[in-house]
Scaffold this active site. Structure first.
Site, short mmCIF file in Angstrom:
data_model
loop_
_atom_site.label_atom_id
_atom_site.label_comp_id
_atom_site.label_asym_id
_atom_site.label_seq_id
_atom_site.Cartn_x
_atom_site.Cartn_y
_atom_site.Cartn_z
N SER A 164 50.59 38.88 26.07
CA SER A 164 51.81 38.29 25.68
C SER A 164 51.44 37.49 24.59
O SER A 164 50.16 36.92 24.26
CB SER A 164 52.22 37.35 26.67
N TYR A 167 51.95 29.35 31.91
CA TYR A 167 52.08 30.87 31.27
C TYR A 167 51.03 31.12 30.22
O TYR A 167 50.59 31.88 30.22
CB TYR A 167 53.60 31.19 30.91
#
Length: 272
Positions: A164, A177
């Protein structure tokens, strides 16, 4: 999600993006795809099966797994097997990998795609949620990688992890995250260096925004500063899941034989 975000795809499987499959590229291979019940995992499982792989689809969503296996059968190429597996459970992971090997054969490819996340002020983040995000995104990637490595070191193989853009640049309201994905990035590089020259390649994909169910979990706080949120967006809009699946298929294939320890950004220039 920013109110100005443009979504490029309406269909979760095919959208409008061109897909150029390479039939036969994965003939004779056995691939494990985590998070296969939806989104990028679903698209990757279908892509690898379409190119000839026997695909083990892992997820905790039994109903979603059933639909992706049915879709692969309808595609008429490759084969698939659904296995319910919590990637944070060491015993469940070990059992799943043993079952895949017994039923499908030696695992040659692993795509670590299972992931969770959400937006929250760090001051409001609970320790339980922090631990959950790291457990799924980082520990799950470690457990699956560790489970497949012994056979891959004997027979060869490729691991592709989901990093990501949040593992590359800072992203507001998502400390857990970002921390988990930054960990996946360095885990990817550490494994690549440790096993270089031993027949195992380890790489990562760093998607930006993708039109998948998980985006609904990333609703910014009501008082979010959208000038900060825009840092995570691109004028190109969200990617199609199958565009990211194509990147997984490439990095796991022999075409990428000289690539290891790399992070491929597929993010519409967010990190440019």
């Amino acid at each position: 999600m920013s109110p100005t975000t443009r979504v490029r795809a309406a269909d979760p499987d095919r959208g409008t993006a061109p897909v150029t499959r390479q039939p036969g590229r994965y003939d004779g291979r056995v691939a494990v795809v985590t998070g296969a019940a939806s989104g990028i995992g679903r698209a990757t499982a279908r892509r690898l099966a379409a190119e000839g792989a026997a695909v083990a689809c892992l997820d905790i969503d039994e109903a979603g797994l059933a639909t992706v296996v049915d879709a692969i059968k309808e595609d008429g190429t490759g084969s698939a097997r659904a296995l319910t597996c919590d990637v944070t459970d060491e015993r469940a992971v070990t059992s799943a990998i043993e079952q895949v090997t017994a039923e499908l054969g030696i695992i040659t490819n692993l795509c670590n795609i299972a992931g969770i996340g959400s937006f929250s002020h760090t001051t409001d983040e609970s320790l339980d949620r922090w631990n959950q995000v790291l457990a799924v995104n980082l520990t799950g990637t470690f457990l699956l990688s560790r489970a497949v490595l012994p056979a891959m070191l004997e027979h060869g193989g490729a691991i592709v992890n989901t990093v990501s853009t949040a593992g590359i640049i800072g992203q507001p309201y998502s400390a857990a995250y970002c921390a988990s994905k930054g960990g996946v990035l360095m885990l990817t590089k550490a494994l690549a260096v440790e096993y270089m020259g031993r027949g195992v390649r380890v790489n990562g994909i760093a998607p930006g925004g993708v039109d998948t169910p998980i985006v609904h979990d990333f609703a910014p706080p009501d008082d979010a500063d959208f000038t900060l949120v825009q840092r995570c967006m691109t004028p190109l809009g969200f990617a199609h899941a199958q565009e990211i699946g194509g990147a997984f298929a490439y990095l796991g294939s022999d075409e990428a034989a000289y690539i290891t320890g790399s992070i491929l950004s597929v993010d519409g220039a967010i990190t440019a």
